[in-house]
Design a protein around this motif. Structure first.
Motif, PDB file in Angstrom:
ATOM      1  N   SER A  62       0.751  -1.249  -0.104  1.00 55.17           N
ATOM      2  CA  SER A  62       0.064   0.052   0.072  1.00 55.17           C
ATOM      3  C   SER A  62       1.051   1.332  -0.049  1.00 55.17           C
ATOM      4  O   SER A  62       1.954   1.410   0.649  1.00 55.17           O
ATOM      5  CB  SER A  62      -1.022  -0.163   1.119  1.00 55.17           C
ATOM      6  OG  SER A  62      -0.225   0.006   2.584  1.00 55.17           O
ATOM      7  N   ARG A  63       0.415   2.254  -0.700  1.00 57.16           N
ATOM      8  CA  ARG A  63       0.821   3.622  -0.753  1.00 57.16           C
ATOM      9  C   ARG A  63      -0.190   4.622  -0.346  1.00 57.16           C
ATOM     10  O   ARG A  63      -0.896   4.936  -1.230  1.00 57.16           O
ATOM     11  CB  ARG A  63       1.563   3.840  -2.000  1.00 57.16           C
ATOM     12  CG  ARG A  63       2.861   2.844  -2.456  1.00 57.16           C
ATOM     13  CD  ARG A  63       3.965   3.373  -1.489  1.00 57.16           C
ATOM     14  NE  ARG A  63       5.180   2.687  -2.057  1.00 57.16           N
ATOM     15  CZ  ARG A  63       5.428   1.481  -1.672  1.00 57.16           C
ATOM     16  NH1 ARG A  63       4.759   0.806  -0.792  1.00 57.16           N
ATOM     17  NH2 ARG A  63       6.641   0.723  -2.051  1.00 57.16           N
ATOM     18  N   GLY A  64      -0.191   5.235   0.904  1.00 57.17           N
ATOM     19  CA  GLY A  64      -1.292   5.989   1.148  1.00 57.17           C
ATOM     20  C   GLY A  64      -2.518   5.295   1.108  1.00 57.17           C
ATOM     21  O   GLY A  64      -2.969   4.348   1.559  1.00 57.17           O
ATOM     22  N   PRO A  65      -3.458   5.912   0.247  1.00 56.84           N
ATOM     23  CA  PRO A  65      -4.709   5.498   0.067  1.00 56.84           C
ATOM     24  C   PRO A  65      -4.792   4.501  -1.060  1.00 56.84           C
ATOM     25  O   PRO A  65      -5.894   3.961  -1.725  1.00 56.84           O
ATOM     26  CB  PRO A  65      -5.877   6.463  -0.393  1.00 56.84           C
ATOM     27  CG  PRO A  65      -4.810   7.564  -1.160  1.00 56.84           C
ATOM     28  CD  PRO A  65      -3.436   7.209  -0.304  1.00 56.84           C
ATOM     29  N   HIS A  66      -3.850   4.013  -1.405  1.00 55.47           N
ATOM     30  CA  HIS A  66      -3.667   3.006  -2.781  1.00 55.47           C
ATOM     31  C   HIS A  66      -3.094   1.878  -2.323  1.00 55.47           C
ATOM     32  O   HIS A  66      -2.242   1.408  -1.576  1.00 55.47           O
ATOM     33  CB  HIS A  66      -2.528   3.455  -3.819  1.00 55.47           C
ATOM     34  CG  HIS A  66      -2.846   4.989  -4.167  1.00 55.47           C
ATOM     35  ND1 HIS A  66      -2.170   5.862  -3.774  1.00 55.47           N
ATOM     36  CD2 HIS A  66      -3.629   5.381  -5.238  1.00 55.47           C
ATOM     37  CE1 HIS A  66      -2.481   7.161  -4.234  1.00 55.47           C
ATOM     38  NE2 HIS A  66      -3.447   6.597  -5.082  1.00 55.47           N
ATOM     39  N   LEU A  67      -4.089   0.550  -2.367  1.00 54.09           N
ATOM     40  CA  LEU A  67      -3.657  -0.863  -2.189  1.00 54.09           C
ATOM     41  C   LEU A  67      -3.623  -1.438  -3.673  1.00 54.09           C
ATOM     42  O   LEU A  67      -4.238  -1.571  -4.423  1.00 54.09           O
ATOM     43  CB  LEU A  67      -4.837  -1.593  -1.290  1.00 54.09           C
ATOM     44  CG  LEU A  67      -4.769  -2.933  -1.310  1.00 54.09           C
ATOM     45  CD1 LEU A  67      -3.805  -3.304  -0.185  1.00 54.09           C
ATOM     46  CD2 LEU A  67      -5.979  -3.522  -0.685  1.00 54.09           C
ATOM     47  N   ARG A  68      -2.270  -1.912  -3.569  1.00 52.48           N
ATOM     48  CA  ARG A  68      -1.738  -2.546  -5.023  1.00 52.48           C
ATOM     49  C   ARG A  68      -1.715  -4.022  -4.984  1.00 52.48           C
ATOM     50  O   ARG A  68      -0.850  -4.502  -4.403  1.00 52.48           O
ATOM     51  CB  ARG A  68      -0.350  -2.030  -5.208  1.00 52.48           C
ATOM     52  CG  ARG A  68      -0.348  -0.150  -5.213  1.00 52.48           C
ATOM     53  CD  ARG A  68       0.611   0.312  -5.798  1.00 52.48           C
ATOM     54  NE  ARG A  68       1.848   0.015  -5.170  1.00 52.48           N
ATOM     55  CZ  ARG A  68       3.445   0.386  -5.354  1.00 52.48           C
ATOM     56  NH1 ARG A  68       3.380   1.293  -6.350  1.00 52.48           N
ATOM     57  NH2 ARG A  68       4.377  -0.151  -4.751  1.00 52.48           N
ATOM     58  N   PHE A  69      -2.286  -4.539  -6.042  1.00 49.19           N
ATOM     59  CA  PHE A  69      -2.196  -6.021  -6.420  1.00 49.19           C
ATOM     60  C   PHE A  69      -1.386  -5.994  -7.601  1.00 49.19           C
ATOM     61  O   PHE A  69      -1.858  -5.720  -8.693  1.00 49.19           O
ATOM     62  CB  PHE A  69      -3.657  -6.532  -6.503  1.00 49.19           C
ATOM     63  CG  PHE A  69      -4.490  -6.846  -5.264  1.00 49.19           C
ATOM     64  CD1 PHE A  69      -4.528  -8.290  -4.887  1.00 49.19           C
ATOM     65  CD2 PHE A  69      -4.942  -5.754  -4.594  1.00 49.19           C
ATOM     66  CE1 PHE A  69      -5.501  -8.299  -3.779  1.00 49.19           C
ATOM     67  CE2 PHE A  69      -5.540  -5.848  -3.509  1.00 49.19           C
ATOM     68  CZ  PHE A  69      -5.948  -7.476  -2.886  1.00 49.19           C
ATOM     69  N   GLY A  70      -0.299  -6.841  -7.633  1.00 51.27           N
ATOM     70  CA  GLY A  70       0.764  -6.928  -8.707  1.00 51.27           C
ATOM     71  C   GLY A  70       0.979  -8.362  -8.970  1.00 51.27           C
ATOM     72  O   GLY A  70       1.539  -9.264  -8.269  1.00 51.27           O
ATOM     73  N   PRO A  71       0.423  -9.095 -10.180  1.00 52.83           N
ATOM     74  CA  PRO A  71       0.394 -10.251 -10.349  1.00 52.83           C
ATOM     75  C   PRO A  71       1.692 -10.063 -11.253  1.00 52.83           C
ATOM     76  O   PRO A  71       2.592  -9.358 -11.301  1.00 52.83           O
ATOM     77  CB  PRO A  71      -0.581 -10.434 -11.435  1.00 52.83           C
ATOM     78  CG  PRO A  71      -1.069  -9.075 -12.098  1.00 52.83           C
ATOM     79  CD  PRO A  71      -0.614  -8.141 -10.747  1.00 52.83           C
TER      80      PRO A  71
END
Length: 391
Positions: free
Chosen positions: A358-367
């Motif tokens: 996560s970066r601040g309000p960003h939840l990141r899903f990286g395949p």
């Protein structure tokens, strides 16, 4: 051509078949051949001692060739570095900041550039930050901010928080050409998921920085700076002694001499193990048919699958949502979810064995190419459970 399940067996040390590693935009697993390369670097050092550098240079040139292929620029001069920060600093040190004390960038740049530019602003340089959103007009607004006092524009081709591609960078390049401004494009989040040809993109005269830590699976220590054709006219102030190698030119008597081409922006003594690893992994990608078009095909499928699986959860938008306005081909390699609880959800997912970030309000899903559709569906299903408080 390898399917994800078949590909996973080549990553046995990272146990990709047994773990839900959804941090592929940050650090992908290394194939097993990377370990063999590390041992090879040790053996070469033990066998050749000081003569190991000739063997190491062969691996460095393999890495340069790999970068040239990824950029669609077979004749490019490519400087190598342990990280993008050191390469960006050498680039900045070559600019005439006394007579052109202005730098233009965005408020969506990765920390390597963001922090350094913020610090330069504290010294009195004028650093103009153009809002990264809306991305559709970002290039146009960057171009409008360029004037004859601007030394350089620094911009990413894919935004690291949202995965949005930045369209129209050729327009920024044209504005830079009109004013004598340098253009530095950070392509770290593009290479390995979105094909790039610098000439077709109108970036022939741009500097391009990136690295292999993320989608290319090369691990740490494999970053690069692609030099434009006019780079031999610049003399970086931050300069290592490797820049004295080769054909020296461009210096008056009593001044520091520089090599031509990529060595002009070279550093100093480094650990060559990273280049051994890179050379082996680049060969592995070629053997597996993991070309830029194939990687893009895989990426679009996997990101689309994650997006559809998220939509199927039907979670409240006030809790978590995603960008549904940008078309699928307007993104790079990961899915960003927008939520004020990004850090909490990331931590809860990690407790369930799903690694995201996560970066601040960003939840990141990286395949990544070695993950199966079932693994991606399972990972997103876990988000539904932690969001509902059932896990």
């Amino acid at each position: 051509m390898s399917r994800a399940g078949d590909l996973a067996r080549h990553y046995s040390r990272f146990r990709v078949a047994d773990r839900l590693l959804l941090t592929g935009h940050s650090h992908q697993a290394w194939p097993d051949v990377a370990r063999d390369a590390i041992l090879e670097a040790y053996d070469d050092a033990a066998l050749a001692v000081d003569e190991k550098w000739g063997r190491a240079q062969q691996r460095a040139e393999r890495l340069r060739d790999g970068v040239r292929a990824l950029l669609g620029d077979p004749g490019a001069a490519v400087a190598l570095g342990a990280n993008t920060h050191e390469l960006v600093v050498r680039f900045l040190s070559a600019l005439d900041l006394r007579t052109r004390p202005r730098l233009v960038t965005t408020d969506g740049e990765f920390h390597s550039a963001r922090r350094q530019l913020d610090r330069l602003a504290e010294t009195g340089l004028e650093v103009v930050k153009v809002p990264a959103r809306p991305v559709a007009t970002l290039a146009e607004r960057l171009a409008a901010a360029v004037d004859d006092r601007t030394a350089a524009v620094v911009v990413s081709s894919v935004l690291f928080e949202t995965s949005q591609l930045v369209p129209g960078l050729d327009g920024v390049a044209a504005a830079c050409a009109r004013t004598g401004t340098e253009l530095l494009v950070d392509a770290y989040h593009q290479l390995g998921v979105v094909p790039l040809s610098v000439h077709e993109a109108g970036l022939t005269d741009a500097w391009v920085v990136g690295g292999g830590y993320k989608y290319l699976q090369l691990g740490e220590g494999n970053c690069f700076l692609r030099l434009p054709p006019h780079a031999d006219g610049l003399r970086p102030v931050i300069t290592g002694w490797y820049a004295e190698f080769g054909d020296l030119s461009g210096s008056a008597a009593g001044t520091v001499a520089y090599a031509r081409g990529s060595d002009r922006f070279a550093g100093s003594t480094y650990d060559p193990t990273s280049h051994y690893r890179a050379a082996r992994v680049l060969d592995f990608f070629a053997e597996q048919g993991l070309t830029p078009p194939r990687l893009r095909e895989i990426s679009l499928h996997q990101r689309g699958l994650l997006a559809d699986a998220f939509d199927d959860l039907d979670l409240p938008a006030e809790l978590v949502t995603r960008d549904r306005e940008t078309p699928a081909d307007g993104f790079g390699g990961f899915l960003t979810l927008f939520t004020a609880q990004a850090a909490r959800l990331q931590a809860a997912l990690a407790e369930c064995g799903v690694l995201t970030d996560s970066r601040g309000p960003h939840l990141r899903f990286g395949p990544a190419p070695y993950l199966t559709d079932e693994q991606l569906t399972e990972a997103m299903g876990m988000l539904g459970e932690v969001a509902a408080g059932t896990r």
